[in-house]
Write a protein that holds these residues in place. Structure first.
Motif, PDB file in Angstrom:
ATOM      1  N   LEU A  25       0.772  -1.070  -0.168  1.00  0.00           N
ATOM      2  CA  LEU A  25      -0.231   0.081  -0.172  1.00  0.00           C
ATOM      3  C   LEU A  25       0.866   1.245   0.072  1.00  0.00           C
ATOM      4  O   LEU A  25       0.516   2.413  -0.563  1.00  0.00           O
ATOM      5  CB  LEU A  25      -1.011   0.098   1.142  1.00  0.00           C
ATOM      6  CG  LEU A  25      -2.203  -1.075   1.093  1.00  0.00           C
ATOM      7  CD1 LEU A  25      -3.091  -1.028   2.264  1.00  0.00           C
ATOM      8  CD2 LEU A  25      -3.154  -0.472   0.111  1.00  0.00           C
ATOM      9  N   ARG A  26       1.962   1.278   0.651  1.00  0.00           N
ATOM     10  CA  ARG A  26       2.756   2.395   1.059  1.00  0.00           C
ATOM     11  C   ARG A  26       3.486   2.650  -0.764  1.00  0.00           C
ATOM     12  O   ARG A  26       3.506   3.723  -1.244  1.00  0.00           O
ATOM     13  CB  ARG A  26       4.031   2.195   1.897  1.00  0.00           C
ATOM     14  CG  ARG A  26       3.207   2.378   3.168  1.00  0.00           C
ATOM     15  CD  ARG A  26       4.339   1.847   4.435  1.00  0.00           C
ATOM     16  NE  ARG A  26       5.594   2.628   4.231  1.00  0.00           N
ATOM     17  CZ  ARG A  26       6.747   2.281   4.902  1.00  0.00           C
ATOM     18  NH1 ARG A  26       6.686   1.749   5.824  1.00  0.00           N
ATOM     19  NH2 ARG A  26       7.880   2.973   4.675  1.00  0.00           N
ATOM     20  N   THR A  30       2.665   6.002  -3.300  1.00  0.00           N
ATOM     21  CA  THR A  30       3.927   6.821  -3.508  1.00  0.00           C
ATOM     22  C   THR A  30       3.873   6.786  -5.130  1.00  0.00           C
ATOM     23  O   THR A  30       3.956   7.893  -5.627  1.00  0.00           O
ATOM     24  CB  THR A  30       5.263   6.279  -3.150  1.00  0.00           C
ATOM     25  OG1 THR A  30       5.169   6.269  -1.797  1.00  0.00           O
ATOM     26  CG2 THR A  30       6.403   7.068  -3.680  1.00  0.00           C
ATOM     27  N   THR A  31       3.603   5.526  -5.832  1.00  0.00           N
ATOM     28  CA  THR A  31       3.518   5.599  -7.221  1.00  0.00           C
ATOM     29  C   THR A  31       2.286   6.334  -7.766  1.00  0.00           C
ATOM     30  O   THR A  31       2.353   6.879  -8.826  1.00  0.00           O
ATOM     31  CB  THR A  31       3.505   4.091  -7.817  1.00  0.00           C
ATOM     32  OG1 THR A  31       4.637   3.470  -7.238  1.00  0.00           O
ATOM     33  CG2 THR A  31       3.324   4.113  -9.504  1.00  0.00           C
ATOM     34  N   ALA A  32       1.438   6.020  -6.851  1.00  0.00           N
ATOM     35  CA  ALA A  32       0.037   7.135  -7.245  1.00  0.00           C
ATOM     36  C   ALA A  32       0.371   8.351  -7.542  1.00  0.00           C
ATOM     37  O   ALA A  32      -0.324   9.266  -8.231  1.00  0.00           O
ATOM     38  CB  ALA A  32      -1.100   6.635  -6.684  1.00  0.00           C
ATOM     39  N   VAL A  33       1.038   8.919  -6.216  1.00  0.00           N
ATOM     40  CA  VAL A  33       0.992  10.475  -6.022  1.00  0.00           C
ATOM     41  C   VAL A  33       2.129  10.861  -7.387  1.00  0.00           C
ATOM     42  O   VAL A  33       1.640  11.746  -8.047  1.00  0.00           O
ATOM     43  CB  VAL A  33       1.640  10.708  -4.894  1.00  0.00           C
ATOM     44  CG1 VAL A  33       2.257  11.966  -4.718  1.00  0.00           C
ATOM     45  CG2 VAL A  33       0.626  10.434  -3.668  1.00  0.00           C
ATOM     46  N   ALA A  34       3.385  10.076  -7.528  1.00  0.00           N
ATOM     47  CA  ALA A  34       4.113  10.439  -8.625  1.00  0.00           C
ATOM     48  C   ALA A  34       3.599  10.348  -9.889  1.00  0.00           C
ATOM     49  O   ALA A  34       3.891  11.361 -10.767  1.00  0.00           O
ATOM     50  CB  ALA A  34       5.640   9.771  -8.211  1.00  0.00           C
ATOM     51  N   GLY A  35       2.937   9.632 -10.176  1.00  0.00           N
ATOM     52  CA  GLY A  35       2.107   9.172 -11.604  1.00  0.00           C
ATOM     53  C   GLY A  35       1.048  10.200 -11.558  1.00  0.00           C
ATOM     54  O   GLY A  35       0.792  10.745 -12.840  1.00  0.00           O
ATOM     55  N   GLY A  36       0.222  10.791 -10.605  1.00  0.00           N
ATOM     56  CA  GLY A  36      -0.775  11.827 -10.838  1.00  0.00           C
ATOM     57  C   GLY A  36      -0.198  12.973 -11.131  1.00  0.00           C
ATOM     58  O   GLY A  36      -0.704  13.909 -11.839  1.00  0.00           O
ATOM     59  N   GLY A  61       6.014   1.850 -14.215  1.00  0.00           N
ATOM     60  CA  GLY A  61       6.849   0.507 -14.442  1.00  0.00           C
ATOM     61  C   GLY A  61       7.587   0.360 -13.311  1.00  0.00           C
ATOM     62  O   GLY A  61       7.630  -0.799 -12.824  1.00  0.00           O
ATOM     63  N   LEU A  62       8.381   1.344 -12.830  1.00  0.00           N
ATOM     64  CA  LEU A  62       9.329   1.128 -11.536  1.00  0.00           C
ATOM     65  C   LEU A  62       8.378   0.993 -10.485  1.00  0.00           C
ATOM     66  O   LEU A  62       8.709  -0.027  -9.631  1.00  0.00           O
ATOM     67  CB  LEU A  62      10.231   2.321 -11.437  1.00  0.00           C
ATOM     68  CG  LEU A  62      11.193   2.546 -12.429  1.00  0.00           C
ATOM     69  CD1 LEU A  62      12.130   3.884 -12.150  1.00  0.00           C
ATOM     70  CD2 LEU A  62      12.132   1.244 -12.527  1.00  0.00           C
TER      71      LEU A  62
END
Length: 165
Positions: A25-26, A30-36, A61-62
Motif C-alpha cells: 500500500l505504501r 507513492t507511485t500513485a502520487v508521482a504518477g498523478g 513501470g518502476l
C-alpha cells in the motif's frame, strides 16, 4: 560469554505476513502520487508532453516492479527476536544489516501504529538505545505481539542493571 555463532544465528521471528500488504500500500500510494503529478502535467501543460509521457511510463513501470518485488523480499529477509539479554533485528536488501541492542543499553520502548497499520492490525516497536547508530526498529509486528513485546522489554529493562549509556 555466548558463542559468536549463537549470537549471529538469524533472529527467530518473521514479521507479520500482513506487513506485505502494508508495504504494498505504501508503494502503491507513492507511485500513485508521482504518477498523478506527471499525468496532470501531461494533460494540462502541452509543452511538457514530450518528457512527461515517457517519465510517467517509467514511474508506473518502476512502481509496479517495486510493488511486486519489495513486499515478498522484505518479508523473506526481515527477522526479529527479543531475549533476556538483547533485541535482535535483521533487515536489508542486498546488504544485510544485523542490529543487536543489549537490554542494558535500552532507554525507551515505543509502539507506533499509523492509520494503515491500525487498519491491518500491525504495529512498529522502536527500541531507543544509547547507541550512535540510532534506534532498533521492529516493523510489521502484529498489534498484540507488539504490545506484548513492548511490555516484556519494559519489564526486562527495569530488571537489567546498568545506566543505559
Amino acid at each position: 560469554m555466548a558463542d559468536l555463532t549463537e549470537v549471529l544465528t538469524p533472529p527467530r521471528h518473521r514479521v507479520e505476513r500482513r506487513a506485505m500488504g502494508w508495504w504494498a500500500l505504501r508503494t502503491a500510494a507513492t507511485t500513485a502520487v508521482a504518477g498523478g503529478v506527471l499525468l496532470a502535467g501531461y494533460l494540462l501543460i502541452t509543452p511538457w508532453r514530450p518528457w512527461t509521457g515517457p517519465a510517467l511510463l517509467v514511474v508506473l513501470g518502476l512502481g509496479l516492479a517495486h510493488l511486486l518485488v519489495t513486499p515478498p523480499w522484505r518479508y523473506a529477509v526481515h527477522r526479529w527476536e527479543v531475549t533476556d539479554e538483547a533485541v535482535y533485528v535483521r533487515t536489508g536488501w542486498f546488504v544485510r544489516e544485523w542490529r543487536i541492542a543489549p537490554l542494558s543499553r535500552v532507554q525507551t520502548v515505543d509502539t507506533v501504529r499509523g492509520p494503515v497499520q491500525q487498519a491491518l492490525g500491525l504495529a512498529t516497536v522502536t527500541v531507543t538505545t544509547a547507541s550512535a547508530a540510532g534506534p532498533v526498529t521492529l516493523v510489521g509486528l502484529d498489534q498484540h505481539t507488539a504490545r506484548r513485546v513492548a511490555g516484556e522489554l519494559s519489564a526486562i529493562t527495569a530488571r537489567t542493571r546498568g545506566d543505559a549509556t
